[in-house]
Design a protein around this motif. Sequence first.
Motif, PDB file in Angstrom:
ATOM      1  N   TYR A  64       7.297 -33.742 -71.124  1.00  0.00           N
ATOM      2  CA  TYR A  64       6.043 -34.468 -70.918  1.00  0.00           C
ATOM      3  C   TYR A  64       5.010 -33.563 -70.238  1.00  0.00           C
ATOM      4  O   TYR A  64       3.829 -33.600 -70.579  1.00  0.00           O
ATOM      5  N   CYS A  65       5.465 -32.733 -69.317  1.00  0.00           N
ATOM      6  CA  CYS A  65       4.535 -31.819 -68.654  1.00  0.00           C
ATOM      7  C   CYS A  65       3.945 -30.821 -69.652  1.00  0.00           C
ATOM      8  O   CYS A  65       2.777 -30.452 -69.538  1.00  0.00           O
TER       9      CYS A  65
ATOM     10  N   ARG B 173       1.190 -32.574 -71.212  1.00  0.00           N
ATOM     11  CA  ARG B 173       0.054 -32.670 -70.294  1.00  0.00           C
ATOM     12  C   ARG B 173      -0.764 -31.394 -70.267  1.00  0.00           C
ATOM     13  O   ARG B 173      -1.925 -31.408 -69.847  1.00  0.00           O
TER      14      ARG B 173
ATOM     15  N   SER C 156      -4.417 -31.198 -71.676  1.00  0.00           N
ATOM     16  CA  SER C 156      -5.503 -31.890 -70.997  1.00  0.00           C
ATOM     17  C   SER C 156      -6.806 -31.097 -71.088  1.00  0.00           C
ATOM     18  O   SER C 156      -6.805 -29.863 -71.165  1.00  0.00           O
TER      19      SER C 156
ATOM     20  N   GLN D 231      -5.477 -29.852 -64.258  1.00  0.00           N
ATOM     21  CA  GLN D 231      -4.343 -30.620 -64.802  1.00  0.00           C
ATOM     22  C   GLN D 231      -3.436 -29.708 -65.627  1.00  0.00           C
ATOM     23  O   GLN D 231      -2.223 -29.783 -65.518  1.00  0.00           O
ATOM     24  N   ARG D 232      -4.048 -28.877 -66.462  1.00  0.00           N
ATOM     25  CA  ARG D 232      -3.251 -27.964 -67.308  1.00  0.00           C
ATOM     26  C   ARG D 232      -2.440 -27.008 -66.451  1.00  0.00           C
ATOM     27  O   ARG D 232      -1.269 -26.764 -66.721  1.00  0.00           O
TER      28      ARG D 232
ATOM     29  N   ALA E 114       0.377 -28.849 -64.738  1.00  0.00           N
ATOM     30  CA  ALA E 114       1.379 -29.257 -65.725  1.00  0.00           C
ATOM     31  C   ALA E 114       2.250 -28.086 -66.154  1.00  0.00           C
ATOM     32  O   ALA E 114       3.454 -28.248 -66.384  1.00  0.00           O
TER      33      ALA E 114
ATOM     34  N   GLY F  10      -2.482 -38.100 -71.675  1.00  0.00           N
ATOM     35  CA  GLY F  10      -1.931 -36.944 -70.973  1.00  0.00           C
ATOM     36  C   GLY F  10      -2.533 -36.738 -69.601  1.00  0.00           C
ATOM     37  O   GLY F  10      -2.008 -35.985 -68.793  1.00  0.00           O
ATOM     38  N   ASP F  11      -3.660 -37.393 -69.313  1.00  0.00           N
ATOM     39  CA  ASP F  11      -4.333 -37.246 -68.029  1.00  0.00           C
ATOM     40  C   ASP F  11      -4.099 -38.429 -67.103  1.00  0.00           C
ATOM     41  O   ASP F  11      -4.752 -38.547 -66.086  1.00  0.00           O
ATOM     42  N   ARG F  12      -3.212 -39.304 -67.471  1.00  0.00           N
ATOM     43  CA  ARG F  12      -2.982 -40.495 -66.650  1.00  0.00           C
ATOM     44  C   ARG F  12      -2.269 -40.087 -65.357  1.00  0.00           C
ATOM     45  O   ARG F  12      -1.140 -39.600 -65.385  1.00  0.00           O
TER      46      ARG F  12
ATOM     47  N   ALA G 232       1.810 -38.739 -64.380  1.00  0.00           N
ATOM     48  CA  ALA G 232       2.062 -37.445 -63.738  1.00  0.00           C
ATOM     49  C   ALA G 232       2.799 -37.657 -62.416  1.00  0.00           C
ATOM     50  O   ALA G 232       3.732 -36.923 -62.095  1.00  0.00           O
TER      51      ALA G 232
ATOM     52  N   CYS H 236       6.395 -38.387 -63.083  1.00  0.00           N
ATOM     53  CA  CYS H 236       7.118 -37.153 -63.403  1.00  0.00           C
ATOM     54  C   CYS H 236       7.456 -36.378 -62.137  1.00  0.00           C
ATOM     55  O   CYS H 236       8.571 -35.878 -61.980  1.00  0.00           O
TER      56      CYS H 236
END
Length: 185
Positions: free
Chosen positions: A21-22, A25, A28, A33-34, A37, A161-163, A167, A170
Amino acid sequence: MHGPASPGWLLVALCALTGGYCLLRMRSAVEEQRRAAGGEALMGFGMAAMAVPAATAAPPRWAWLAYAVVFGAAALRALWAARTSPHHLHHLHHLVGAVAMVYMAVVMATAPGGHGGSGSPLLTGTLLLYFAGYVLWAGVRLMPVAVSGSGRVAGGGTGWGDRPEVARACRLSMGIGMFAMLLTV
């Protein structure tokens, strides 16, 4: 890591799914965020690889040393990022996680036959306390947020992916995984 096979495989699955999932992400539109992640994906997949039950596939000593080198580099990167980032606490958490991975890899590399050993009780206890606290803190942050008058969650409208709550979930699962892995040291 050493320990029972069934919980070990569950930990492998949890960490691998979190790492996957990361990776998603990392698509993004937000650069921070990137970056976060990417570090979390490395941690998730590294934890998954280290959590494979030793009875199934005991890695050679050089593999543990390779883990130590990779996560040592990740620790240096987190330290470097912490000094300039407005999100320095998040980078410091990555630093602690990477140091914990180096510590566990070194313990496994120095164990007879690579089947586990005993690390420093003081360092293991300190890391266990840190990750127990982190898990509790991260769990509290997952509690529902206030809803605006329109019925939408405040700050909604971001891509899947930005929620932030996903995150956080995770990060919580990786904290639980790290705690479980440290229990076996």
